[in-house]
Design a protein around this motif. Structure first.
Motif: not given
Lengths: 209, 275
Positions: B115-116, A79, A81-83
């Motif tokens: 941000s998630t 998460e 990494w994605k954010s």
């Protein structure tokens, strides 16, 4: 927002905050998340090395099974990494950003599992003494602001905040461990988080990194 | 929006404190996120995150570290290997195209620190995975399907109408509308105004229905179908994959084409809560 003056910490919060910017312990060019967002594989590795213990320790507050902890930690870093591309250094340090993501995942996992019967609760004595709690926290540089904020709280409130936010106990578990009514625990958490949040907010006009 | 929680009343402050300490159910969390300033809530969550830095550190066991690293690298490789035009690819190139795949701009002024799913503007810190029980790929509703659903609603004795509330994601900042539903009929419709047009090859909207009669409904909402926004006004028939005993909450997310089995809720856009 703060309640009517209770003297001491509540009054001193007006217009005050903890000194230092969110990134004063981490030079701008040392930030990992912007590099991760750009696809830097080495930055991902460095992120794991730098923040792995933090995330692992937060996950361990909830889980006992190592395989589950591994799964949760992996989930958290994916998460992150994605954010990474949305990280804003003017609003939080990388450690805070990652810890916040970790808290979310841990809370979510707790919603989906039930606490194991007989799960031990930290004894009140572990946070007793004249200055309950702070002697057991991690006070490395990245936690300095948090440490300073907690020092300004009333001792009883500080203890409850530590048991909740740092130790990961539920409100009911804290009430059981301390003997406080549940409503008192909730009040301490509400007011303690409000006070700490006020102290940890960036000061107006503070230089942004 | 000010991003300040200073104006919160005691009840809201308590709910926020409950949120960051894990005391809220998913439904309660979604309701809170739809009613308070997302930047202010984000600030509160970041404060709790910063306090968490006080946790005594433990070293990650060597074997665990290797397994975790391997799992992360595998996920990164999988994401890189997904075909161009997939939602994942669209997500990585968000700066250029936006998650809708249509060049929809993100609001820089409200860029969240974290941000998630679920945090701040994007609600992207709601890091919850929803497990759909029996998902299938379905096409967007047709006019006939909407008409059929309208007919069922008209004859149902328990039909309700709810307004959509923003869940904080800037993608849906300008969207309004309503959801109509009947537990008795097991049918409903959704109306949207201002929902950004999506490129179905990049991403689709997906409805989730929380059923209060299901055990563990928070983690296992019913898939209500995927749909596309056509610009202006969009009307969609709800296509509940399973019977819904008692709908308690409706939520719209943005997902990869065809929808997902497990939503990471990176883009939780709209919610509607049954009173």
């Amino acid at each position: 927002m703060l309640s009517a003056s209770q003297g001491g910490p509540a009054e001193s919060l007006a217009g005050a905050s903890i000194g230092g910017s969110m990134t004063d312990t981490q030079a701008q060019d040392d930030l990992l998340l912007p590099r991760i967002a750009r696809g830097d594989a080495q930055a991902v590795q460095q992120c794991l090395e730098r923040f792995g213990p933090l995330v692992w320790s937060l996950a361990r507050k909830l889980m006992r099974d190592v395989a589950t902890i591994e799964d949760l930690v992996q989930e958290i870093f994916i998460e992150v990494w994605k954010s990474a591309g949305r990280y804003d250094a003017t609003r939080a340090s990388e450690a805070t950003f990652i810890a916040t993501i970790a808290r979310r995942r841990v809370i979510d996992r707790r919603r989906r599992i039930s606490r194991a019967p007989g799960e031990e609760v930290i004894e009140e004595g572990m946070r007793g003494g004249d200055d309950p709690g702070l002697e057991m926290v991690d006070v490395r540089d990245e936690a300095r602001r948090a440490h300073e904020a907690l020092k300004r709280l009333q001792p009883e409130r500080r203890k409850v905040i530590l048991m909740s936010v740092v130790d990961g106990l539920t409100h009911q578990e804290i009430a059981t461990a301390t003997g406080m009514p549940l409503g008192t625990v909730k009040s301490h958490i509400r007011r303690g988080l409000d006070e700490a949040s006020q102290l940890l907010r960036p000061r107006q006009g503070e230089g942004r990194s | 929006m000010s991003g300040s929680f200073a104006g919160w009343d005691e009840a809201t402050l308590q709910r926020a404190a409950d949120l960051v300490t894990g005391e809220l159910t998913l439904e309660q969390e979604l309701e809170l996120r739809s009613t308070v300033d997302p930047l202010a809530l984000e600030e509160f969550e970041l404060a709790a995150g910063e306090l968490s830095l006080l946790v005594p550190r433990e070293d990650v066991p060597g074997d665990s570290a290797r397994r975790i690293e391997a799992g992360i690298r595998l996920e990164i490789q999988r994401s890189a290997a997904r075909p161009q035009g997939s939602h994942a690819a669209g997500r990585r190139s968000a700066a250029a195209r936006g998650p809708l795949g249509q060049g929809a701009p993100r609001s820089k002024d409200a860029r969240p620190a974290v941000s998630t799913v679920g945090l701040g503007w994007a609600l992207a810190l709601v890091l919850l995975s929803w497990i759909v029980l029996e998902p299938t790929l379905r096409s967007a509703s047709t006019t006939d399907q909407v008409a059929a659903a309208d007919a069922l609603l008209a004859s149902a004795s328990d039909a309700i109408r709810l307004d959509w509330a923003h869940a904080g994601d800037p993608l849906a900042a300008g969207a309004t509308g309503e959801v109509r539903w009947s537990n008795e009929a097991g049918a409903g419709t959704m109306l949207f105004q201002g929902l950004p047009v999506n490129d179905p090859a990049e991403a689709q909207y997906q409805l989730w229905i929380f059923d209060g009669t299901r055990p563990d409904s928070s983690a296992r909402p019913v898939d209500g179908g995927v749909f596309d926004a056509t610009g202006g006004e969009t009307r969609v028939a709800i296509d509940a994959r399973l019977p819904v005993g008692e709908a308690t909450l409706f939520a719209v997310t943005l997902e990869r084409p065809g929808g997902v089995v497990v939503s990471d809720r990176e883009h939780l856009l709209l919610t509607a809560t049954v009173d």
